[in-house]
Design an enzyme around this catalytic site. Structure first.
Site, PDB file in Angstrom:
ATOM      1  N   ARG A 272      -9.638   7.964  -0.826  1.00 33.05           N
ATOM      2  CA  ARG A 272     -10.622   8.356   0.195  1.00 33.05           C
ATOM      3  C   ARG A 272     -11.488   9.477  -0.327  1.00 33.05           C
ATOM      4  O   ARG A 272     -11.066  10.282  -1.168  1.00 33.05           O
ATOM      5  CB  ARG A 272      -9.899   8.814   1.473  1.00 33.05           C
ATOM      6  CG  ARG A 272      -9.118   7.710   2.147  1.00 33.05           C
ATOM      7  CD  ARG A 272      -8.558   8.201   3.458  1.00 33.05           C
ATOM      8  NE  ARG A 272      -9.587   8.274   4.461  1.00 33.05           N
ATOM      9  CZ  ARG A 272      -9.755   7.386   5.448  1.00 33.05           C
ATOM     10  NH1 ARG A 272      -8.938   6.373   5.582  1.00 33.05           N
ATOM     11  NH2 ARG A 272     -10.740   7.535   6.306  1.00 33.05           N
TER      12      ARG A 272
ATOM     13  N   THR B 224      -8.348   3.514   8.538  1.00 37.23           N
ATOM     14  CA  THR B 224      -9.576   2.716   8.560  1.00 37.23           C
ATOM     15  C   THR B 224      -9.732   2.051   9.930  1.00 37.23           C
ATOM     16  O   THR B 224      -8.854   1.316  10.370  1.00 37.23           O
ATOM     17  CB  THR B 224      -9.527   1.636   7.455  1.00 37.23           C
ATOM     18  OG1 THR B 224      -9.066   2.255   6.263  1.00 37.23           O
ATOM     19  CG2 THR B 224     -10.880   1.014   7.242  1.00 37.23           C
TER      20      THR B 224
ATOM     21  N   ARG C  88      -7.358  12.750   1.128  1.00 35.10           N
ATOM     22  CA  ARG C  88      -6.299  13.232   2.024  1.00 35.10           C
ATOM     23  C   ARG C  88      -4.908  12.782   1.588  1.00 35.10           C
ATOM     24  O   ARG C  88      -3.926  13.390   1.921  1.00 35.10           O
ATOM     25  CB  ARG C  88      -6.558  12.815   3.466  1.00 35.10           C
ATOM     26  CG  ARG C  88      -6.407  11.329   3.701  1.00 35.10           C
ATOM     27  CD  ARG C  88      -6.512  10.988   5.159  1.00 35.10           C
ATOM     28  NE  ARG C  88      -7.852  11.193   5.672  1.00 35.10           N
ATOM     29  CZ  ARG C  88      -8.298  10.626   6.804  1.00 35.10           C
ATOM     30  NH1 ARG C  88      -7.507   9.886   7.517  1.00 35.10           N
ATOM     31  NH2 ARG C  88      -9.537  10.818   7.201  1.00 35.10           N
TER      32      ARG C  88
ATOM     33  N   GLU D 175     -10.887  -9.503   3.051  1.00 35.48           N
ATOM     34  CA  GLU D 175      -9.612  -9.138   3.660  1.00 35.48           C
ATOM     35  C   GLU D 175      -9.875  -9.092   5.160  1.00 35.48           C
ATOM     36  O   GLU D 175     -10.721  -8.318   5.637  1.00 35.48           O
ATOM     37  CB  GLU D 175      -9.105  -7.783   3.159  1.00 35.48           C
ATOM     38  CG  GLU D 175      -7.768  -7.433   3.823  1.00 35.48           C
ATOM     39  CD  GLU D 175      -7.173  -6.117   3.338  1.00 35.48           C
ATOM     40  OE1 GLU D 175      -7.404  -5.741   2.166  1.00 35.48           O
ATOM     41  OE2 GLU D 175      -6.474  -5.483   4.144  1.00 35.48           O
TER      42      GLU D 175
ATOM     43  N   HIS E  10      -3.768  -4.630   7.841  1.00 36.50           N
ATOM     44  CA  HIS E  10      -3.946  -3.486   8.729  1.00 36.50           C
ATOM     45  C   HIS E  10      -3.052  -3.631   9.948  1.00 36.50           C
ATOM     46  O   HIS E  10      -3.248  -4.522  10.765  1.00 36.50           O
ATOM     47  CB  HIS E  10      -5.394  -3.261   9.171  1.00 36.50           C
ATOM     48  CG  HIS E  10      -5.639  -1.803   9.439  1.00 36.50           C
ATOM     49  ND1 HIS E  10      -5.178  -1.178  10.569  1.00 36.50           N
ATOM     50  CD2 HIS E  10      -6.211  -0.830   8.691  1.00 36.50           C
ATOM     51  CE1 HIS E  10      -5.480   0.100  10.516  1.00 36.50           C
ATOM     52  NE2 HIS E  10      -6.104   0.340   9.372  1.00 36.50           N
TER      53      HIS E  10
ATOM     54  N   HIS F 196       0.906   6.183   1.946  1.00 31.76           N
ATOM     55  CA  HIS F 196       1.645   7.133   2.787  1.00 31.76           C
ATOM     56  C   HIS F 196       2.793   7.835   2.063  1.00 31.76           C
ATOM     57  O   HIS F 196       3.344   8.804   2.577  1.00 31.76           O
ATOM     58  CB  HIS F 196       2.065   6.469   4.094  1.00 31.76           C
ATOM     59  CG  HIS F 196       0.851   6.135   4.913  1.00 31.76           C
ATOM     60  ND1 HIS F 196      -0.085   7.085   5.258  1.00 31.76           N
ATOM     61  CD2 HIS F 196       0.379   4.953   5.372  1.00 31.76           C
ATOM     62  CE1 HIS F 196      -1.069   6.506   5.933  1.00 31.76           C
ATOM     63  NE2 HIS F 196      -0.808   5.214   6.001  1.00 31.76           N
TER      64      HIS F 196
ATOM     65  N   ASN G 114       0.857  -1.191   0.000  1.00 31.42           N
ATOM     66  CA  ASN G 114       0.000   0.000   0.000  1.00 31.42           C
ATOM     67  C   ASN G 114       0.899   1.250   0.000  1.00 31.42           C
ATOM     68  O   ASN G 114       1.724   1.428   0.901  1.00 31.42           O
ATOM     69  CB  ASN G 114      -0.881  -0.039   1.264  1.00 31.42           C
ATOM     70  CG  ASN G 114      -1.816   1.144   1.362  1.00 31.42           C
ATOM     71  OD1 ASN G 114      -1.410   2.274   1.136  1.00 31.42           O
ATOM     72  ND2 ASN G 114      -3.053   0.905   1.719  1.00 31.42           N
TER      73      ASN G 114
ATOM     74  N   GLU H  11      -8.773   0.311  -2.826  1.00 29.36           N
ATOM     75  CA  GLU H  11      -9.613   0.329  -1.620  1.00 29.36           C
ATOM     76  C   GLU H  11     -10.531   1.522  -1.729  1.00 29.36           C
ATOM     77  O   GLU H  11     -10.086   2.628  -2.061  1.00 29.36           O
ATOM     78  CB  GLU H  11      -8.757   0.504  -0.362  1.00 29.36           C
ATOM     79  CG  GLU H  11      -7.974  -0.716   0.023  1.00 29.36           C
ATOM     80  CD  GLU H  11      -7.129  -0.459   1.262  1.00 29.36           C
ATOM     81  OE1 GLU H  11      -7.291   0.595   1.921  1.00 29.36           O
ATOM     82  OE2 GLU H  11      -6.282  -1.290   1.550  1.00 29.36           O
TER      83      GLU H  11
ATOM     84  N   HIS I 169      -5.796   3.555  -1.455  1.00 31.48           N
ATOM     85  CA  HIS I 169      -7.134   3.852  -0.930  1.00 31.48           C
ATOM     86  C   HIS I 169      -7.485   5.265  -1.378  1.00 31.48           C
ATOM     87  O   HIS I 169      -6.888   6.235  -0.911  1.00 31.48           O
ATOM     88  CB  HIS I 169      -7.098   3.753   0.603  1.00 31.48           C
ATOM     89  CG  HIS I 169      -8.429   3.975   1.259  1.00 31.48           C
ATOM     90  ND1 HIS I 169      -8.611   3.842   2.616  1.00 31.48           N
ATOM     91  CD2 HIS I 169      -9.651   4.321   0.770  1.00 31.48           C
ATOM     92  CE1 HIS I 169      -9.871   4.097   2.929  1.00 31.48           C
ATOM     93  NE2 HIS I 169     -10.517   4.400   1.817  1.00 31.48           N
TER      94      HIS I 169
HETATM   95  N1  PXP Z   1      -5.945  -3.069   4.358  1.00 31.78           N
HETATM   96  C1  PXP Z   1      -6.874  -2.083   4.455  1.00 31.78           C
HETATM   97  C2  PXP Z   1      -8.275  -2.402   4.068  1.00 31.78           C
HETATM   98  C3  PXP Z   1      -6.522  -0.805   4.883  1.00 31.78           C
HETATM   99  O1  PXP Z   1      -7.471   0.155   4.964  1.00 31.78           O
HETATM  100  C4  PXP Z   1      -5.168  -0.532   5.187  1.00 31.78           C
HETATM  101  C5  PXP Z   1      -4.773   0.841   5.612  1.00 31.78           C
HETATM  102  O2  PXP Z   1      -4.902   1.721   4.543  1.00 31.78           O
HETATM  103  C6  PXP Z   1      -4.234  -1.573   5.055  1.00 31.78           C
HETATM  104  C7  PXP Z   1      -4.658  -2.845   4.671  1.00 31.78           C
HETATM  105  C8  PXP Z   1      -2.790  -1.370   5.325  1.00 31.78           C
HETATM  106  O3  PXP Z   1      -2.594  -1.075   6.675  1.00 31.78           O
HETATM  107  P1  PXP Z   1      -1.185  -0.556   7.157  1.00 31.78           P
HETATM  108  O4  PXP Z   1      -0.906   0.736   6.459  1.00 31.78           O
HETATM  109  O5  PXP Z   1      -1.361  -0.428   8.631  1.00 31.78           O
HETATM  110  O6  PXP Z   1      -0.183  -1.624   6.783  1.00 31.78           O
END
Ligand code: PXP
Length: 239
Positions: A45, A101, A49, A151, A191, A10, A7, A70, A43
């Site tokens: 949003r 989330t 953001r 998931e 997550h 960030h 992901n 996402e 994601h």
């Molecule tokens: N899966 C989902 C559905 C999420 O919303 C997120 C956070 O954006 C992640 C996985 C990844 O989580 P993390 O950034 O804590 O690894």
């Protein structure tokens, strides 16, 4: 063997903090793929953001592995997904005020909205995963409303500080993975997973892919620090 979907939200968080055009999550996605990532996750949003529409459209053109979008089950997001055609949509709950989330999608109370979104995405030949807590009732419902996969939200396991609570939360994730696999649902998990919490999944066959962002981007910032500083020192020496 489970895969890893990275992901890159960030990287976009860093960019948006300055409102400029770097660092680019599209560049991060290329590097993640070169390092062996099996998929790229973003994601989009509602409040934009971090990831922007431009990122999603560009990633569709550049990602060579698999693009996972996402999103909340809203008309706006379904329209964007229909245009972008990601390899997988993961439906997530979304609240404007949350930091990230929080909790899985409650597909019991929101079954009508979620079922409608799944059907609209299936009409466009897009596979759908549901981000849910490790709860057998939610998993059975996911099967009933035609999700392709789930998931499993690993946040309770990753965030628990008390060892007994952590064990219980991990056991729930394992049970959920096994139940979903028995129901022929694909199983992803994510997550809060980090370089420590991932180790406990050794030997578990039911999870297809881990979705990890924050810990990887955080580590990238630190392991890249020495080179980034050395590059600037070298430039300044040449002045
Ligand atoms: N899966 C989902 C559905 C999420 O919303 C997120 C956070 O954006 C992640 C996985 C990844 O989580 P993390 O950034 O804590 O690894």
């Amino acid at each position: 063997m489970a895969g890893l979907a990275v992901n890159v939200d960030h990287i976009a968080t860093l960019r948006q903090a300055r409102g400029i055009n770097y660092p680019d999550p599209v560049a991060a996605a290329v590097l993640a793929e070169l390092a062996g990532a099996d998929g790229i996750v973003v994601h989009l949003r509602e409040d934009r953001r971090h990831i922007q529409d431009r990122d999603v459209y560009l990633l569709r053109k550049t990602v060579l592995s698999k693009l996972i979008l996402e999103m909340a089950a809203t008309d706006e997001m379904i329209r964007i997904a229909s245009e972008v055609k990601p390899d997988l949509v993961t439906l997530v709950p979304e609240k404007r005020e949350e930091l990230t989330t929080e909790g899985g999608l409650d597909i019991i109370t929101q079954s009508a909205t979620v079922e409608k979104a799944i059907s609209a995405l299936h009409d466009r030949k897009i596979k759908v995963s549901l981000f849910i807590d490790p709860d057998p009732v939610q998993i059975e419902k996911a099967r009933k409303i035609n999700a392709d996969m789930i998931e499993i939200h690993t946040g309770a396991y990753c965030d628990a500080t008390d060892p007994a609570e952590r064990d219980t939360a991990f056991a729930a994730v394992i049970e959920a993975a096994k139940k979903a696999a028995q129901l022929n649902l694909g199983v992803n998990a994510g997550h809060g997973l980090c370089y420590n919490s991932i180790k406990r999944f050794a030997g578990l066959k039911e999870i297809d892919e881990f979705s990890i962002g924050h810990s990887i981007i955080s580590r990238a910032a630190l392991v890249g620090m020495q080179k980034a500083v050395a590059d600037m020192v070298a430039l300044i020496k040449e002045l």
